[in-house]
Write an enzyme that holds these catalytic residues in place. Structure first.
Site: not given
Ligand code: NAP
Length: 682
Positions: A255, A294
């Site tokens: 990720e 993020c």
């Protein structure tokens, strides 16, 4: 204070002075961190030989129970984590996302594990596959726990949620975890791990913690291990190409960062609810966790005709954001995690400003509330505007991991789609429009570049969870720049830590392996009606073959009048004949199911407590009046519901006519009393 490493269920400190960790708010030293001198091969070995076997003794439901107990334990102590969370620069609202959000992820996985997975050690993936003419050889995909360890490498921005969102599915899968938090905020992760260990809820060896570097750990990984990484694209590439990771085909999920876009529809002009919702969401995404998310909106794709209104509205809203000491109630946005982070954000803004002009903010030198701007790592919310986004590159590729976003104007929807795709893969995207045709065009044009997308309009905004919130029920991850990985998404996230294997064999073998009866396997027909058996007495394969009943025209007429279902196929001979599927009037499907129940139930008070539904009901052949009906009912799967006093029993039901042709097939779902409950009510 030197942070502890949790090794072999003991707290140990690393060698040497280590790195100093400072408060993001005051700049004061909080702790030092080092894992030097640890035996990483031994850590891995302990996970494999102690943690794994301990976890795999438990069923999915038992592991789910542990997760729930752990969530409750941490929930009672969550306030104690807040004080440390402020030092990371997080406000109370940011800490709530990290701490309470992490705990709620444990709750959700606990519930998913107990409701959607069997009370067993093997997870069946779909129905059996028919591989042979006579049905003596079939296939079944199964998932079993991997026999290694899960290495979790986490980013600094969510020291609690980042650990728990990986830990929950890993433990549910029966796999032990070795957690390596990002150094700068590891003191908060360490405090939570201390609490987890104090609880005594997890089996020994399920969790180990490395505060500092991972030494030669990667040299010892093999195909039974999994690496789940969150952080920058640069680090992901480095770790993913470690020679041993490649040589051993170690599963690697990443990720990473992404240049997430949010698109304003052409209909959402100033004055519409969607325009106002968009402004609110962009400001929220820029300022929550000081933009260190993020999933945060980095690219604001807006109609050129609305971009002046938008820049004005966003600038006004950003000007009212109060930045400063995150523990102060007068503050809306806290600090970045470190001076290094603050300096990096300033550098990235400098790069972006070659293509875009700063229209708000842009500086680390400003007045902050209740803190020293020089000592802390504060940065102004910063908005940029790019005039020619289609030919620009930095605005689509340079991530300023802070309160920074750029407005990118578009003329047509095709241009909006092209701009969104220029991010080359994102974790999250969103569309603000009240025109569902626009929503469809934008989603179909960009979904392949995204892991998750949301569509916001006036109808759902009030209950929306927002652009930047990953949810345990939905997948988190994205293609390309976002790392190409996937986490969470309910049971999907658990399966990432398990191996899928296609098993081929006889129905009887597949039944024994999966603990779910497969058609063609043995049918145990003893003299006791299966409805007279308790949960424990019932065996998978116990079968009842019923008497036969004729279905008459009077039955069909009666059912039609009684229920009000007078559909022509059951009531009008001539009309029914015109239907390509029927040769005259036929019995209602629900009449077949009702008559089937009348044939197989045992009416007296007994251990079967309730019927709670049917699954996979299919009517395979019409039943005409004059035909007869009988049923085979076989105990297919048993799921004990903890100590509730009952278990769920799934039955395979097959209704056939006088020529042994299958008329209907379905699963009947019942709740059946355990021995103890049944004894107590008689
Ligand atoms: P980073 O520098 O890539 O670090 C991420 C993690 O990798 C940290 O735990 C770091 O440990 C560790 N690491 C670095 N080098 C390593 C090595 N050689 N071997 C083993 N571990 C190593 O990223 P970051 O600066 O902490 O995080 C910010 C970035 O993460 C941003 O780009 C952001 O977009 C991304 N992010 C992505 C997600 C997501 O869910 N996709 C979530 C949050 C953040 P140390 O701290 O000890 O160096």
């Amino acid at each position: 204070m030197k942070l502890g490493n949790l090794v072999r269920d003991q707290w140990v400190t690393g060698d040497g002075d280590g790195r100093t960790l400072k408060s993001a708010v005051s700049g004061d030293t909080i702790a030092t961190i080092t894992s030097d001198g640890l035996d990483f091969k031994d850590i891995l070995n302990y996970a494999r030989t102690v943690g794994g076997p301990n976890l795999r003794q438990l069923t999915f439901h038992e592991r789910g129970d542990r997760l729930k107990a752990l969530a409750q334990y941490l929930n009672e102590r969550r306030k104690t984590f807040y004080a440390l969370s402020y030092e990371t620069g997080a406000t109370k609202a940011d800490s709530w996302i990290d701490i309470d959000g992490g705990i709620s992820t444990l709750f959700v996985f606990s519930s998913k594990g107990r409701r959607e997975m069997p009370n067993d050690h093997v997870y069946l993936d779909g129905a059996p596959e028919e591989l042979s003419r006579n049905g003596t050889f079939k296939g079944q995909h199964i998932y079993t726990s991997k026999l290694g360890a899960a290495i979790h490498i986490n980013a600094f921005n969510f020291p609690v949620w980042g650990m728990l969102e990986k830990l929950a599915p890993t433990l549910l899968a029966g796999v032990p975890a070795i957690v390596k938090p990002a150094s700068s905020t590891a003191y908060l992760t360490e405090a939570v791990v201390r609490s987890i260990i104090e609880s005594g809820i997890l089996p020994h060896g399920s969790l180990q913690l490395i505060c500092g570097g991972v030494g030669d750990l990667f040299d010892h990984l093999d195909c039974q291990d999994t690496i789940a990484f969150t952080g920058s694209k640069w680090t992901a590439e480095k770790l993913q190409t470690h020679p041993n990771v490649i040589a051993q085909s170690v599963a690697f999920t990443a990720e990473t960062d992404s240049l997430n876009a949010s698109t304003l529809g052409p209909d959402a002009v100033a004055g519409t609810p969607e325009f106002d919702l968009f402004v609110k969401e962009v400001v929220r995404e820029m300022t929550v966790k000081a933009g260190q998310k993020c999933t945060a909106i980095r690219r604001i794709i807006a109609p050129a005709a609305s971009s002046a209104d938008l820049v004005r509205a966003l600038s006004e809203a950003l000007a009212s954001v109060r930045v400063g000491n995150p523990a102060s109630k007068d503050v809306d946005m806290g600090a970045l995690a470190s001076h290094g982070q603050r300096d990096e954000v300033a550098e990235r803004i400098a790069t972006l400003s070659a293509e875009a002009s700063i229209v708000h903010g842009g500086s680390a030198d400003f007045d902050v509330v209740d803190a020293d701007a020089q000592k802390g790592s504060f940065f102004m919310p910063t908005l940029l505007h790019c005039d020619a986004p289609l030919s620009a590159s930095a605005v689509h590729s340079v991530e300023a991991f802070g309160p920074v976003a750029t407005v990118l104007p578009y003329e047509t929807l095709d241009e909006a789609i092209a701009l969104s795709r220029k991010g080359e893969g994102s974790l999250a995207g969103s569309v603000f429009t009240n025109d569902d045709a626009v929503a469809r065009e934008l989603i179909l044009g960009t979904a392949a570049y995204h892991g998750r997308m949301l569509v916001i309009n006036r109808h759902c905004a009030g209950e929306s969870t927002g652009h930047g919130s990953p949810l345990p029920h939905l997948v988190h991850g994205g293609p390309g720049r976002a790392g190409g990985g996937e986490e969470m998404g309910g049971v999907r996230g658990v399966l990432h830590y398990m191996q899928r294997t296609a098993i081929q064999g006889s129905p009887q073998s597949l039944t024994a392996i999966g603990n779910r009866w497969v058609r063609g396997a043995d049918e145990n027909t003893d003299t006791v009606h299966p409805f007279r058996k308790t949960f424990e007495q019932l065996r998978i394969g116990d079968t009842l073959n019923t008497e036969t009943r004729e279905v008459t025209l009077e039955d069909i007429n009666h059912f039609a009048e009684f229920t009000g279902d007078t559909f022509y196929a059951h009531t009008d001979e001539e009309a029914a004949r015109k239907n390509p599927f029927f040769d005259g009037r036929v019995a209602h499907g629900y009449l077949i199911v009702s008559f089937a129940a009348g044939l197989f139930v045992d009416p007296d008070f007994g251990p079967v407590l309730a019927n709670y539904g049917v699954d996979d009901l299919r009517f395979l052949k019409p039943l005409n009046y004059g035909d007869s009906l009988k049923v085979r009912l076989t105990c297919k799967q048993k799921t004990l519901r903890g100590d509730s006093g009952y278990g769920e029993v799934r039955w395979d039901a097959e209704a056939t006519n006088q020529d042994e042709e299958i008329v209907a097939r379905y699963d009947v779902l019942t709740m059946v009393a355990t021995d103890a409950h049944w004894a107590s009510v008689q």
